[in-house]
Design a protein around this motif. Structure first.
Motif, PDB file in Angstrom:
ATOM      1  N   GLY A   1     -11.987  -3.341  10.444  1.00  0.00           N
ATOM      2  CA  GLY A   1     -12.871  -2.280  10.890  1.00  0.00           C
ATOM      3  C   GLY A   1     -13.045  -1.157   9.893  1.00  0.00           C
ATOM      4  O   GLY A   1     -13.781  -0.197  10.157  1.00  0.00           O
ATOM      5  N   VAL A   2     -12.408  -1.216   8.726  1.00  0.00           N
ATOM      6  CA  VAL A   2     -12.534  -0.189   7.689  1.00  0.00           C
ATOM      7  C   VAL A   2     -13.738  -0.545   6.819  1.00  0.00           C
ATOM      8  O   VAL A   2     -13.856  -1.677   6.338  1.00  0.00           O
ATOM      9  N   VAL A   3     -14.633   0.399   6.635  1.00  0.00           N
ATOM     10  CA  VAL A   3     -15.852   0.175   5.862  1.00  0.00           C
ATOM     11  C   VAL A   3     -16.044   1.305   4.870  1.00  0.00           C
ATOM     12  O   VAL A   3     -15.430   2.377   4.985  1.00  0.00           O
ATOM     13  N   VAL A   4     -16.910   1.053   3.903  1.00  0.00           N
ATOM     14  CA  VAL A   4     -17.319   2.041   2.896  1.00  0.00           C
ATOM     15  C   VAL A   4     -18.830   2.072   2.888  1.00  0.00           C
ATOM     16  O   VAL A   4     -19.478   1.020   2.818  1.00  0.00           O
TER      17      VAL A   4
ATOM     18  N   TYR B   1       0.830  -1.205   0.000  1.00  0.00           N
ATOM     19  CA  TYR B   1       0.000   0.000   0.000  1.00  0.00           C
ATOM     20  C   TYR B   1       0.868   1.258   0.000  1.00  0.00           C
ATOM     21  O   TYR B   1       0.560   2.238  -0.702  1.00  0.00           O
ATOM     22  N   ALA B   2       1.939   1.241   0.790  1.00  0.00           N
ATOM     23  CA  ALA B   2       2.780   2.432   0.901  1.00  0.00           C
ATOM     24  C   ALA B   2       3.467   2.751  -0.419  1.00  0.00           C
ATOM     25  O   ALA B   2       3.559   3.916  -0.826  1.00  0.00           O
ATOM     26  N   SER B   3       3.959   1.732  -1.097  1.00  0.00           N
ATOM     27  CA  SER B   3       4.629   1.980  -2.374  1.00  0.00           C
ATOM     28  C   SER B   3       3.650   2.399  -3.455  1.00  0.00           C
ATOM     29  O   SER B   3       4.008   3.143  -4.367  1.00  0.00           O
ATOM     30  N   SER B   4       2.403   1.924  -3.383  1.00  0.00           N
ATOM     31  CA  SER B   4       1.398   2.287  -4.379  1.00  0.00           C
ATOM     32  C   SER B   4       0.804   3.665  -4.121  1.00  0.00           C
ATOM     33  O   SER B   4       0.329   4.319  -5.046  1.00  0.00           O
ATOM     34  N   GLU B   5       0.835   4.124  -2.871  1.00  0.00           N
ATOM     35  CA  GLU B   5       0.244   5.416  -2.530  1.00  0.00           C
ATOM     36  C   GLU B   5       0.969   6.562  -3.222  1.00  0.00           C
ATOM     37  O   GLU B   5       0.362   7.592  -3.541  1.00  0.00           O
ATOM     38  N   ILE B   6       2.254   6.394  -3.503  1.00  0.00           N
ATOM     39  CA  ILE B   6       3.032   7.473  -4.102  1.00  0.00           C
ATOM     40  C   ILE B   6       3.103   7.355  -5.615  1.00  0.00           C
ATOM     41  O   ILE B   6       3.795   8.148  -6.261  1.00  0.00           O
ATOM     42  N   GLU B   7       2.405   6.389  -6.204  1.00  0.00           N
ATOM     43  CA  GLU B   7       2.436   6.231  -7.658  1.00  0.00           C
ATOM     44  C   GLU B   7       1.656   7.350  -8.347  1.00  0.00           C
ATOM     45  O   GLU B   7       0.644   7.818  -7.830  1.00  0.00           O
ATOM     46  N   GLY B   8       2.119   7.737  -9.511  1.00  0.00           N
ATOM     47  CA  GLY B   8       1.450   8.772 -10.292  1.00  0.00           C
ATOM     48  C   GLY B   8       0.387   8.203 -11.197  1.00  0.00           C
ATOM     49  O   GLY B   8       0.479   7.069 -11.666  1.00  0.00           O
ATOM     50  N   PHE B   9      -0.620   8.997 -11.460  1.00  0.00           N
ATOM     51  CA  PHE B   9      -1.721   8.584 -12.330  1.00  0.00           C
ATOM     52  C   PHE B   9      -1.336   8.807 -13.782  1.00  0.00           C
ATOM     53  O   PHE B   9      -0.794   9.842 -14.145  1.00  0.00           O
ATOM     54  N   VAL B  10      -1.613   7.830 -14.624  1.00  0.00           N
ATOM     55  CA  VAL B  10      -1.286   7.930 -16.045  1.00  0.00           C
ATOM     56  C   VAL B  10      -2.362   8.753 -16.747  1.00  0.00           C
ATOM     57  O   VAL B  10      -3.525   8.359 -16.775  1.00  0.00           O
TER      58      VAL B  10
ATOM     59  N   HIS C   1      -6.394   1.511   4.958  1.00  0.00           N
ATOM     60  CA  HIS C   1      -6.855   2.393   6.030  1.00  0.00           C
ATOM     61  C   HIS C   1      -6.876   3.827   5.525  1.00  0.00           C
ATOM     62  O   HIS C   1      -5.892   4.313   4.966  1.00  0.00           O
ATOM     63  N   PRO C   2      -7.998   4.547   5.688  1.00  0.00           N
ATOM     64  CA  PRO C   2      -8.085   5.911   5.130  1.00  0.00           C
ATOM     65  C   PRO C   2      -7.114   6.891   5.755  1.00  0.00           C
ATOM     66  O   PRO C   2      -6.761   7.893   5.126  1.00  0.00           O
ATOM     67  N   GLU C   3      -6.652   6.651   6.986  1.00  0.00           N
ATOM     68  CA  GLU C   3      -5.706   7.570   7.598  1.00  0.00           C
ATOM     69  C   GLU C   3      -4.281   7.334   7.122  1.00  0.00           C
ATOM     70  O   GLU C   3      -3.483   8.269   7.031  1.00  0.00           O
ATOM     71  N   LEU C   4      -3.958   6.085   6.795  1.00  0.00           N
ATOM     72  CA  LEU C   4      -2.615   5.767   6.335  1.00  0.00           C
ATOM     73  C   LEU C   4      -2.457   5.979   4.836  1.00  0.00           C
ATOM     74  O   LEU C   4      -1.431   6.483   4.375  1.00  0.00           O
ATOM     75  N   TYR C   5      -3.452   5.569   4.070  1.00  0.00           N
ATOM     76  CA  TYR C   5      -3.372   5.609   2.611  1.00  0.00           C
ATOM     77  C   TYR C   5      -4.655   6.215   2.054  1.00  0.00           C
ATOM     78  O   TYR C   5      -5.514   5.504   1.528  1.00  0.00           O
ATOM     79  N   PRO C   6      -4.838   7.524   2.187  1.00  0.00           N
ATOM     80  CA  PRO C   6      -6.114   8.150   1.769  1.00  0.00           C
ATOM     81  C   PRO C   6      -6.373   8.055   0.265  1.00  0.00           C
ATOM     82  O   PRO C   6      -7.506   7.844  -0.156  1.00  0.00           O
ATOM     83  N   LYS C   7      -5.326   8.207  -0.581  1.00  0.00           N
ATOM     84  CA  LYS C   7      -5.536   8.144  -2.021  1.00  0.00           C
ATOM     85  C   LYS C   7      -5.964   6.754  -2.456  1.00  0.00           C
ATOM     86  O   LYS C   7      -6.907   6.586  -3.231  1.00  0.00           O
ATOM     87  N   LEU C   8      -5.252   5.756  -1.970  1.00  0.00           N
ATOM     88  CA  LEU C   8      -5.577   4.382  -2.340  1.00  0.00           C
ATOM     89  C   LEU C   8      -6.946   3.987  -1.814  1.00  0.00           C
ATOM     90  O   LEU C   8      -7.704   3.272  -2.487  1.00  0.00           O
ATOM     91  N   TYR C   9      -7.289   4.447  -0.617  1.00  0.00           N
ATOM     92  CA  TYR C   9      -8.612   4.130  -0.058  1.00  0.00           C
ATOM     93  C   TYR C   9      -9.720   4.727  -0.923  1.00  0.00           C
ATOM     94  O   TYR C   9     -10.745   4.079  -1.173  1.00  0.00           O
TER      95      TYR C   9
END
Length: 791
Positions: A758-761, A189-198, A695-703
C-alpha cells in the motif's frame, strides 16, 4: 666435530653461537607433544617450543588465536542476546545479533556531514593541529568551509551479509499486506535507517608543489597520512612545473564574475563568442541533436579532430571566416563576426553587438596573435599586397616556463616575397592567396591559443614537446631527462588554485569543448607514437600471412601495411580481448559471480553541489569535478567491500566505468564472495536486496532516498512517451508482478519479493508502487550511492 666448549660454526642455517652456548635455529627445533595434565594435577608443562601453538601467561596455559575456533558460521555459543549492554544494535529486532568488531571502526575510510550544529566541527581545526598528520598540506585560507568539511564516523552496521541478519517477517504467505504496518517492519531497513551519509566535504587540501586545491582522498599514496602527503593528479608530485596563467583583462574578468550587465548573455554564449575570435576552425563532427532541452547540455565530437587555418585573404565572392576576419573588410568586422555564428542558447537570444565590439578591442590590445594578423592588414592597406605570408613559429627562443607571456615577434613573423621552403621546418606558413586549409599539428605550441583566444587572452603558450620535468630528486647523469606529456600539461591547466584566477574552469560550455579537444590531442599523440614505433611491438608476428588470409585478403597484391594497436592502447581490440580473457579466467577460477552492482553518479551529491553552487555553475559545467567525486565514491565503496567486508569476505572482484549519454559516469561491479558468505536461497537474498518501498512512517529517511532514486518510470499508460517504451510496452518489463517471497529459477535468475504494502510514490500525477522499484541495497543507498543491485 671435536669436543670443545664451542663447536665449529659450519652451518649458518642450523647453528648459531650466543655467549658460548650452541643453539639450534627455530626452523630445526623439534615440536613437543601437545600439553597434558601433570601427574600432580597442577597442569604444569614443559618448555613451550612451538610458538605458533601455545604460550604461557602468569603460569596459565593459553592457546594462540590461530588455533581458536572461528566465529562464523554462527553457533548457539556465539549468538548474543539483545540484553547485552555493549550491543550497538540492541534496538533492532533480530534473531541473531553480533557485536561489531572495533577494528572495523576506521577513522579514515568513512566520512559524514552531520546536520547537528552542536557536534559539527570543522576539519580545519582538527587537521591543522600540531599533532595532525595533514597540517602541512592544508591551505591556510579556509574561512567559508566550516559547514561542509569531511568528518570521520563509525559505520553502525559493519557486516550485512547473510550470516548477520535474519528477519522476523520473511514467512508471509500472501503478497497482499496493504495497510498492515507490522508486516512492513524489516531489520535490513532498520539497520540502514541509522547509517550515515558519506560526504567528503570540499577540497580543502593544497598541493605543496603547484598549490592546486584537492580532496584528501585524492592523495597519491592512500597509505600515507603524515606531513609528506603528495598528490599526483595535478602536477605528478611536483614533476610538472608550468607558469600560472596571467589574470584576465578587466572586461573578461567582469563578465565571468557577473559584474557586467552583459554577463548573462556572455556566459550563455561562451562558445559562440570564442568562435568569433578564433583563428582556426575545429574539425570533426559536432552532434547538436542531443541538446534538445531535455537534459544538461553536452559537447559530443565524432570523427577525427583537427585544427585548420585558411589563407590570409578569402576567395573572391566568399565571406571571410576565422583568421581572415582580422585582415579582410575590417570596417564591417563586428557585423561579419556576429553573422557567422549563432547563439548557443536554446532560447535563441541574439548576440550582444556591443559586447562583440568590446571583446574585439580587448583582444587587439592584449593578444599577440591578433597583433600579428593586424600587421598583415596594415601591410595590405599600405600597398604590399603581393606575396605576403605569415609564419607561425613552433618554438620560442625563451623558456616558456620562465617567460610565459610571448611577444608579437615570438609567435609569428611577416614574410614579404618568396622564401625557401627548406627554411620552414615545422613552422606553419599562412599564405595570402594560396587557397585551401592548412592543418595545425597538435604538437604546435600555438595549437590551443589559436583556437581559444578567450581562454588564453594573453596568448599563453600551449603544450610543446621540449618542456622538461622538474627535478625533485637527484637524477643520475646518464639517465635520460623526462619531458612533460600532453596529459600532464592538461591535468595541470584544469586545476583550480587560489593563486590563479583560472578562467579556463569558469568557461562553462567552452570548458566542455576544451576538455574534449584536449583528450583528442592525447589520443592523437598516442596513435602517432604507435604508428612510428611499430617495430617495437613485434608487428611482424601480428600481421603475418595467416592473419591476412583469415581476414579474407587472399590476393597478395592488395595486402598492404597495417597499423597494429597494442593491448596497452585503451579501447583497442587487443585491449578489450585481454580484459575479456582476464574476466573469463576469474570466472573459471572462482565460478559465477555472486553480486552484480551498478553504481551511478548523482549530480546532486553534496560534494558536487557545495563546490559548484558557490561558483554559479552547473554540474555539466564542471565534468572534471563530477568524475573526481565519482572516483572517490567508487574507491570508498570498493574499500567497504574488500577491506571492511560488508557482504562478507570478497575473494575476487572487478568493475568497469562507463559514461551515460548525458555525461554522468557509472560503474558495473562483479563480486565473488567466500563460500561461507555466498547467497544460495531466496531467504538469503532478502537479507541483502530489497525491491520494495519502505514505509514512510517507520523509515522516513530510507523512503525519501528510495522514492527519489530507485523508482522506474512512470511509463506505460501513464507516460507513453517514456524512453523505455517500445511498441507500447515497457522494454524493462515494468511494472513487475507482486510476489510474497523471493525465488530463484532453474537458470539461476532471481525473482524478487514485491508485496502489495500500500506504499506508493506520486510522480507526475502517477502513483508508483512496489512494482516500479528497482532492486537496491538499503545500506549502500543510505551511504550516498545510487545503485542497482541484483544477484
Amino acid at each position: 666435530m671435536t669436543e670443545s666448549n664451542t663447536p665449529e660454526y659450519t652451518n649458518p642455517i642450523s647453528y648459531l653461537t650466543t655467549n658460548g652456548e650452541v643453539l639450534k635455529r627455530k626452523s630445526n627445533r623439534i615440536p613437543l607433544s601437545p600439553l597434558t595434565q601433570g601427574k600432580d594435577g597442577t597442569g604444569s608443562q614443559t618448555e613451550d617450543t612451538n610458538p605458533k601453538s601455545y604460550f604461557a601467561t602468569n603460569g596459565e596455559v593459553l592457546k594462540r588465536k590461530s588455533n581458536r575456533i572461528a566465529l562464523s558460521p554462527l553457533t548457539q555459543d556465539s549468538i548474543l542476546t539483545t540484553n547485552c549492554e555493549s550491543d550497538v544494535n540492541q534496538s533492532i529486532p533480530a534473531k541473531r545479533i553480533r557485536i561489531p568488531n572495533p577494528k572495523y571502526f576506521s577513522p579514515v575510510s568513512c566520512v559524514i556531514n552531520s546536520s547537528n550544529e552542536s557536534s559539527s566541527k570543522s576539519s580545519r581545526n582538527t587537521q591543522q593541529g600540531k599533532n595532525s598528520a595533514h597540517f602541512k598540506v592544508i591551505d591556510p585560507t579556509l574561512a567559508t568551509s566550516h559547514n561542509h568539511t569531511s568528518r570521520r564516523f563509525r559505520m553502525h552496521n559493519k557486516y550485512i551479509g547473510v550470516q548477520r541478519l535474519d528477519f522476523d517477517d520473511e514467512t508471509n504467505d500472501t503478497s497482499d499486506v496493504a495497510n498492515d504496518i507490522e508486516k512492513c517492519k524489516s531489520t535490513l531497513y532498520a539497520s540502514s535507517e541509522i547509517e550515515g551519509f558519506v560526504d567528503f566535504g570540499l577540497p580543502e587540501f593544497t598541493c605543496k608543489w603547484c598549490h592546486a586545491e584537492l580532496w584528501y582522498e585524492e592523495r597519491a599514496e592512500k597509505s600515507k597520512t603524515g606531513p609528506d602527503v603528495e598528490f599526483s593528479i595535478c602536477c605528478g608530485k611536483g614533476k610538472v612545473e608550468l607558469p600560472l596563467l596571467k589574470k584576465p583583462p578587466d572586461l573578461l574578468l567582469g563578465l565571468i564574475n557577473g559584474r557586467d550587465r552583459r554577463s548573462k548573455n556572455f556566459k550563455d554564449n561562451y562558445r559562440a563568442f570564442n568562435s568569433m575570435f578564433a583563428f582556426t576552425s575545429l574539425g570533426g563532427h559536432i552532434n547538436y541533436s542531443i541538446n534538445n532541452g531535455g537534459g544538461p547540455p553536452q559537447f559530443i565530437l565524432s570523427g577525427q579532430n583537427y585544427h585548420r587555418i585558411g589563407s590570409l585573404l578569402p576567395e573572391a565572392g566568399t565571406t571571410p571566416k576565422f583568421a581572415q576576419l582580422y585582415i579582410h573588410d575590417t570596417q564591417n568586422e563586428v557585423r561579419n563576426r556576429a553573422a557567422c555564428f549563432r547563439s548557443d542558447n536554446n532560447k535563441k537570444e541574439p548576440i550582444d553587438i556591443s559586447l562583440v565590439e568590446d571583446l574585439k578591442e580587448m583582444i587587439d590590445y592584449c593578444n599577440p596573435l591578433a597583433k600579428s594578423f593586424r600587421k598583415v592588414r596594415d601591410a595590405i592597406q599600405s600597398g604590399y599586397a603581393h606575396n605576403l605570408s605569415l609564419r607561425l613559429y613552433r618554438k620560442r627562443s625563451n623558456d616558456s616556463r620562465m617567460h610565459n607571456i610571448p611577444t608579437v615577434d615570438e609567435v609569428a613573423g611577416l614574410i614579404v616575397g618568396d622564401f625557401e621552403e627548406s627554411e620552414i621546418g615545422r613552422d606553419v606558413i599562412v599564405n595570402d592567396r594560396q587557397y585551401g586549409l592548412t592543418r595545425i599539428h597538435e604538437t604546435h605550441v600555438l595549437f590551443l591559443p589559436l583556437q581559444y583566444p578567450l581562454l588564453f587572452p594573453w596568448g599563453e603558450n600551449g603544450w610543446e614537446p621540449d618542456i622538461p620535468h622538474r627535478k625533485t630528486k637527484e637524477v643520475p647523469t646518464d639517465e635520460k631527462e623526462d619531458r612533460v606529456k600532453i596529459r600532464e600539461f592538461m591535468a595541470f591547466r584544469i586545476q583550480e588554485r587560489k593563486k590563479e584566477f583560472g578562467n579556463i574552469v569558469f568557461a562553462k560550455r567552452l570548458f566542455q569543448q576544451f576538455v574534449v579537444d584536449c583528450y583528442t590531442m592525447i589520443e592523437a599523440q598516442r596513435l602517432s607514437f604507435i604508428r612510428e614505433n611499430q617495430d617495437k611491438f613485434r608487428c611482424d608476428v601480428l600481421s603475418g600471412l595467416q592473419e591476412a588470409v583469415d581476414r579474407g585478403d587472399v590476393d597478395a597484391s592488395i595486402v598492404g601495411k597495417r597499423i597494429i594497436l597494442p593491448d596497452s592502447f585503451t579501447g583497442g581490440p587487443r585491449y578489450m580481448f585481454n580484459n575479456c580473457q582476464d574476466a573469463m579466467g576469474i570466472c573459471k577460477r572462482f565460478g559465477y559471480p555472486d553480486l552484480f552492482i551498478t553504481v551511478t553518479c548523482n549530480a546532486n551529491w553534496p560534494e558536487i553541489r557545495n563546490f559548484i553552487d558557490r561558483r554559479g555553475l552547473q554540474p555539466s559545467d564542471r565534468p572534471d569535478i563530477v568524475c573526481r567525486v565519482f572516483k572517490m565514491k567508487l574507491d570508498q565503496m570498493m574499500t567497504d567491500f574488500k577491506k571492511d567486508q560488508i557482504f562478507g569476505k570478497v575473494i575476487a572482484g572487478m568493475y568497469t566505468v562507463e559514461f551515460q549519454k548525458r555525461g554522468l559516469p557509472h560503474a558495473h561491479m562483479l563480486l565473488w564472495l567466500d563460500e561461507k558468505n555466498k547467497i544460495k536461497t531466496g531467504s538469503d537474498i532478502d537479507k541483502v536486496i530489497s525491491a520494495e518501498l519502505p514505509h514512510p512512517e517507520l523509515y522516513p529517511k530510507l523512503y525519501s532516498v528510495v522514492s527519489s532514486f530507485m523508482m522506474h518510470g512512470p511509463c506505460g499508460e501513464a507516460n507513453v512517451s517514456s524512453p523505455c517504451m517500445v511498441g507500447f510496452r515497457c522494454s524493462k518489463f515494468f511494472p513487475k508482478k507482486y510476489k510474497s517471497s523471493k525465488t530463484i529459477d532453474d537458470e539461476g535468475y532471481p525473482s524478487y519479493k514485491r508485496r502489495n504494502t500500500g506504499v506508493v510514490v506520486k510522480k507526475t500525477a502517477a502513483d508508483l508502487d512496489n512494482g516500479y522499484v528497482v532492486p537496491y541495497n538499503p545500506f549502500l543507498l543510505m551511504r550516498g550511492c545510487m545503485e542497482d543491485f541484483c544477484i
